[in-house]
Scaffold this motif. Structure first.
Motif, mmCIF file in Angstrom:
data_model
loop_
_atom_site.group_PDB
_atom_site.id
_atom_site.type_symbol
_atom_site.label_atom_id
_atom_site.label_comp_id
_atom_site.label_asym_id
_atom_site.label_seq_id
_atom_site.Cartn_x
_atom_site.Cartn_y
_atom_site.Cartn_z
ATOM 1 N N LEU A 1 0.784 -1.233 0.081
ATOM 2 C CA LEU A 1 0.145 0.019 -0.169
ATOM 3 C C LEU A 1 0.966 1.438 -0.008
ATOM 4 O O LEU A 1 0.625 2.332 -0.603
ATOM 5 C CB LEU A 1 -0.868 -0.136 1.216
ATOM 6 C CG LEU A 1 -2.157 -0.893 1.241
ATOM 7 C CD1 LEU A 1 -2.710 -0.962 2.699
ATOM 8 C CD2 LEU A 1 -3.086 -0.355 0.051
ATOM 9 N N LEU A 2 1.890 1.244 0.834
ATOM 10 C CA LEU A 2 2.782 2.393 0.983
ATOM 11 C C LEU A 2 3.703 2.549 -0.544
ATOM 12 O O LEU A 2 3.527 3.692 -1.122
ATOM 13 C CB LEU A 2 3.768 2.068 1.943
ATOM 14 C CG LEU A 2 4.795 3.593 2.313
ATOM 15 C CD1 LEU A 2 3.891 4.473 2.955
ATOM 16 C CD2 LEU A 2 5.747 2.809 3.360
ATOM 17 N N LYS A 3 4.007 1.369 -1.098
ATOM 18 C CA LYS A 3 4.584 1.730 -2.476
ATOM 19 C C LYS A 3 3.287 2.261 -3.397
ATOM 20 O O LYS A 3 3.970 3.042 -4.216
ATOM 21 C CB LYS A 3 4.896 0.421 -3.072
ATOM 22 C CG LYS A 3 5.616 0.214 -4.374
ATOM 23 C CD LYS A 3 6.141 -0.937 -4.779
ATOM 24 C CE LYS A 3 6.616 -1.037 -6.253
ATOM 25 N NZ LYS A 3 6.825 -2.251 -6.673
ATOM 26 N N ARG A 4 2.296 1.631 -3.704
ATOM 27 C CA ARG A 4 1.207 2.417 -4.498
ATOM 28 C C ARG A 4 0.932 3.910 -4.189
ATOM 29 O O ARG A 4 0.769 4.629 -5.072
ATOM 30 C CB ARG A 4 -0.060 1.533 -4.278
ATOM 31 C CG ARG A 4 -1.077 1.692 -5.328
ATOM 32 C CD ARG A 4 -1.907 0.626 -5.483
ATOM 33 N NE ARG A 4 -2.752 0.397 -4.384
ATOM 34 C CZ ARG A 4 -3.956 0.700 -4.092
ATOM 35 N NH1 ARG A 4 -4.489 2.029 -4.593
ATOM 36 N NH2 ARG A 4 -4.436 0.437 -2.932
ATOM 37 N N TRP A 5 0.816 4.203 -2.947
ATOM 38 C CA TRP A 5 0.631 5.618 -2.479
ATOM 39 C C TRP A 5 1.627 6.336 -3.233
ATOM 40 O O TRP A 5 1.642 7.466 -3.612
ATOM 41 C CB TRP A 5 0.705 5.583 -1.181
ATOM 42 C CG TRP A 5 0.605 7.105 -0.440
ATOM 43 C CD1 TRP A 5 1.576 7.873 -0.026
ATOM 44 C CD2 TRP A 5 -0.831 7.807 -0.199
ATOM 45 N NE1 TRP A 5 0.997 9.005 0.401
ATOM 46 C CE2 TRP A 5 -0.156 9.090 0.435
ATOM 47 C CE3 TRP A 5 -1.971 7.597 -0.532
ATOM 48 C CZ2 TRP A 5 -1.187 10.036 0.670
ATOM 49 C CZ3 TRP A 5 -2.892 8.470 -0.121
ATOM 50 C CH2 TRP A 5 -2.569 9.861 0.278
ATOM 51 N N CYS A 6 2.868 5.988 -2.983
ATOM 52 C CA CYS A 6 4.307 6.684 -3.337
ATOM 53 C C CYS A 6 4.095 6.988 -4.969
ATOM 54 O O CYS A 6 4.568 7.970 -5.264
ATOM 55 C CB CYS A 6 5.541 6.143 -2.940
ATOM 56 S SG CYS A 6 6.145 6.236 -1.060
ATOM 57 N N GLU A 7 3.894 6.009 -5.568
ATOM 58 C CA GLU A 7 3.777 5.923 -7.030
ATOM 59 C C GLU A 7 2.634 7.015 -7.666
ATOM 60 O O GLU A 7 2.737 7.735 -8.494
ATOM 61 C CB GLU A 7 3.572 4.470 -7.526
ATOM 62 C CG GLU A 7 4.707 3.694 -7.468
ATOM 63 C CD GLU A 7 4.523 2.149 -7.958
ATOM 64 O OE1 GLU A 7 5.578 1.615 -8.046
ATOM 65 O OE2 GLU A 7 3.379 1.957 -7.628
ATOM 66 N N LEU A 8 1.395 7.064 -6.707
ATOM 67 C CA LEU A 8 0.398 8.000 -7.042
ATOM 68 C C LEU A 8 0.999 9.440 -6.920
ATOM 69 O O LEU A 8 0.605 10.508 -7.525
ATOM 70 C CB LEU A 8 -0.919 7.706 -6.229
ATOM 71 C CG LEU A 8 -1.595 6.485 -6.580
ATOM 72 C CD1 LEU A 8 -2.736 6.105 -5.579
ATOM 73 C CD2 LEU A 8 -2.277 6.622 -8.044
ATOM 74 N N LYS A 9 1.986 9.625 -5.928
ATOM 75 C CA LYS A 9 2.448 10.904 -5.893
ATOM 76 C C LYS A 9 3.570 11.235 -6.463
ATOM 77 O O LYS A 9 4.150 12.245 -6.406
ATOM 78 C CB LYS A 9 2.800 10.969 -4.129
ATOM 79 C CG LYS A 9 1.744 10.759 -3.260
ATOM 80 C CD LYS A 9 0.807 12.038 -3.256
ATOM 81 C CE LYS A 9 -0.482 11.644 -2.264
ATOM 82 N NZ LYS A 9 -1.318 12.836 -2.219
ATOM 83 N N GLY A 10 3.731 10.547 -7.504
ATOM 84 C CA GLY A 10 4.880 10.788 -8.541
ATOM 85 C C GLY A 10 6.375 10.124 -8.192
ATOM 86 O O GLY A 10 7.198 10.149 -8.973
ATOM 87 N N VAL A 11 6.270 9.494 -7.252
ATOM 88 C CA VAL A 11 7.766 8.816 -6.828
ATOM 89 C C VAL A 11 7.791 7.365 -7.433
ATOM 90 O O VAL A 11 7.057 6.528 -7.292
ATOM 91 C CB VAL A 11 8.057 8.709 -5.371
ATOM 92 C CG1 VAL A 11 9.338 7.900 -5.123
ATOM 93 C CG2 VAL A 11 7.767 10.030 -4.985
ATOM 94 N N THR A 12 8.903 7.007 -8.184
ATOM 95 C CA THR A 12 9.073 5.678 -9.084
ATOM 96 C C THR A 12 9.828 4.630 -7.696
ATOM 97 O O THR A 12 10.802 5.152 -7.312
ATOM 98 C CB THR A 12 9.946 5.772 -10.091
ATOM 99 O OG1 THR A 12 9.491 6.333 -11.093
ATOM 100 C CG2 THR A 12 10.304 4.204 -10.587
ATOM 101 N N VAL A 13 9.132 3.811 -7.377
ATOM 102 C CA VAL A 13 9.579 2.695 -6.316
ATOM 103 C C VAL A 13 9.673 1.487 -7.044
ATOM 104 O O VAL A 13 8.917 0.760 -7.533
ATOM 105 C CB VAL A 13 8.404 2.711 -5.174
ATOM 106 C CG1 VAL A 13 9.296 1.727 -4.277
ATOM 107 C CG2 VAL A 13 8.363 4.192 -4.665
ATOM 108 N N LEU A 14 11.100 0.845 -6.866
ATOM 109 C CA LEU A 14 11.688 -0.269 -7.377
ATOM 110 C C LEU A 14 11.928 -1.277 -6.280
ATOM 111 O O LEU A 14 12.841 -1.107 -5.786
ATOM 112 C CB LEU A 14 12.852 -0.294 -8.251
ATOM 113 C CG LEU A 14 12.685 0.837 -9.557
ATOM 114 C CD1 LEU A 14 14.034 0.996 -10.328
ATOM 115 C CD2 LEU A 14 11.440 0.413 -10.518
ATOM 116 N N THR A 15 10.911 -2.079 -6.172
ATOM 117 C CA THR A 15 11.201 -3.053 -4.915
ATOM 118 C C THR A 15 12.233 -4.504 -5.600
ATOM 119 O O THR A 15 11.745 -4.692 -6.608
ATOM 120 C CB THR A 15 10.068 -3.358 -4.175
ATOM 121 O OG1 THR A 15 8.945 -3.692 -5.096
ATOM 122 C CG2 THR A 15 9.558 -2.362 -3.083
ATOM 123 N N SER A 16 12.313 -5.263 -4.540
ATOM 124 C CA SER A 16 13.166 -6.595 -5.140
ATOM 125 C C SER A 16 14.300 -6.357 -6.306
ATOM 126 O O SER A 16 14.146 -6.905 -7.004
ATOM 127 C CB SER A 16 12.002 -7.653 -5.587
ATOM 128 O OG SER A 16 11.063 -7.971 -4.712
#
Length: 415
Positions: free
Chosen positions: A188-203
């Motif tokens: 959920l936190l990752k999806r929230w950040c992406e909606l705010k314009g931050v690219t998040v690459l996990t794993s």
């Protein structure tokens, strides 16, 4: 009585103040190793976000605060401790005797074994000097890569986003803040950040950092999947290690930190440890752990100061507790949020609105909790965990609807 405190973060400063309150005649020396007055590292992101100036990070704003309390403050790097002679040896040849010693030297950022990690433009975010270097490159529209999405990484993320940079987060774990959040919460936190314009690459693994051809000071971050990212700045937030090198050969027992008992005294009499460097009792398990959070450091400082002054005071143990604001989404974790053997858990999830609440039980006692997008429960959950209140019939109510936790707290604490 000569008291010496090594380390001028929250644990050291509060210990010095507690000592002075408990003993008006003792000699107290506080040693810091940075040119600025004692400050809080946890305030650095607010500095980067432009919410405060450098003076806003200072732990005490009166420049004569330590003089007024007759606390001798000095800069210095302690290289070696000699318990036999009760002496500290400092860089440059100075030495200092003590009757009781507190090691509150905190931690330092780890440097992962990534080729290119020492290139210009690759910075940790730990000191005020680090913050100055980050501010020089983190201009509006610049490309910034943040390596690490743990607790510290997400605090830095918030500050970088406030500077209007183009931000990409690279995290080796399969979710954000893996040490304080379940798979559901981390996603959920990752999806929230992406909606705010931050690219998040996990794993995703960072395999190298290279100087980029054709651009002065430009960098390329090479990823394990074969891809790469251009960057004007790389910020590394991949964890910390306690500063305890000066104790080598002293006989002071260490593990992941400096081992201390319930009075925060080490295995060598007269030497205490507090804050991020100390490995002491955990409230939930009784095991000895390092809790590198400011509330623990502050309480360590107070308890250590009382015991050094001869006012024997037992430390109840530190509660694993994290509260994080990530681009406006509040997340928190308390105690044994991952649950216990033989225990039960209950959760409520509203994915669309980024709301998540999870409670963990040992019999009818709440031993841990997670929340995301909710703030009204934070205080009562902490209260239930710390008081170990028995819920009786309220457990069934919470298993059916964790949101009733406020009512359960009132019922069990007020009868």
């Amino acid at each position: 009585m000569e008291h010496v405190i090594v380390g001028a973060g929250p644990a050291g400063v509060i210990a010095a103040e507690t000592l002075r309150e408990a003993d008006s005649s003792a000699s107290i020396t506080l040693i810091g190793n940075e040119p600025e007055p004692p400050y809080s590292r946890m305030a650095i992101p607010y500095l980067l976000a432009g919410q405060i100036g450098e003076e806003g990070t200072y732990l005490r704003h009166d420049p004569k605060h330590y003089d007024k309390l007759d606390i001798k403050y000095r800069d210095g790097v302690v290289e070696r401790v000699s318990p036999d002679s009760q002496t500290l040896f400092l860089a440059g040849g100075d030495s200092l005797g003590y009757d009781r010693l507190l090691i509150a030297t905190g931690a330092r950022p780890t440097k992962p074994p990534i080729p290119g990690i020492d290139l210009p433009g690759v910075e940790p975010c730990w000191t005020l000097e680090d913050a100055r270097k980050i501010a020089e490159r983190a201009k509006k529209g610049s490309h910034v890569v943040l390596i690490g999405a743990g607790f510290i990484g997400c605090i830095v993320l918030e500050a970088l986003a406030a500077r209007k940079v183009r931000l990409t987060v690279v995290e080796l774990a399969d979710r954000m803040v893996a040490r304080m959040m379940s798979q559901i919460g981390g996603e959920l936190l990752k999806r929230w950040c992406e909606l705010k314009g931050v690219t998040v690459l996990t794993s995703t693994k960072t395999t190298a950092i290279e100087a980029r051809d054709g651009k002065q000071g430009g960098l390329r971050v090479v990823l394990g999947d074969g891809g790469d990212l251009d960057a004007d700045l790389v910020v590394c937030a991949t964890g910390v290690l306690p500063n305890m090198d000066s104790l080598e050969g002293t006989g002071v027992a260490t593990d992941q930190g400096i081992l201390v008992n319930e009075y925060l005294e080490t295995s060598v009499g007269g030497i205490y440890a507090a804050g991020d460097v100390a490995q002491g009792p955990d409230f939930s398990t009784g095991e000895k752990v390092v809790h590198a959070i400011q509330p623990t450091a502050a309480e360590h400082g107070r308890i250590a100061g009382l015991n050094m002054a001869g006012r024997k005071t037992r430390y109840r143990g530190s509660l694993s507790m994290n509260v994080l604001n990530t681009l406006g989404l509040i997340s928190s974790s308390f105690g044994l949020w991952m649950g216990v053997d033989g225990g039960e858990g209950a959760e409520a999830l509203d994915e669309e609105n980024f709301k998540y609440l999870r409670l963990e039980f040992d019999d009818d006692v709440v031993v841990g909790a997670l929340s995301l997008g909710l703030t009204q429960h934070v205080g009562v959950i902490r209260g239930l965990v710390q008081t170990r209140a028995r819920l009786g019939g309220w457990k069934a109510e919470l298993m059916a609807d964790p949101h009733k936790v406020n009512y359960a707290y009132l019922a069990t604490n007020l009868g």
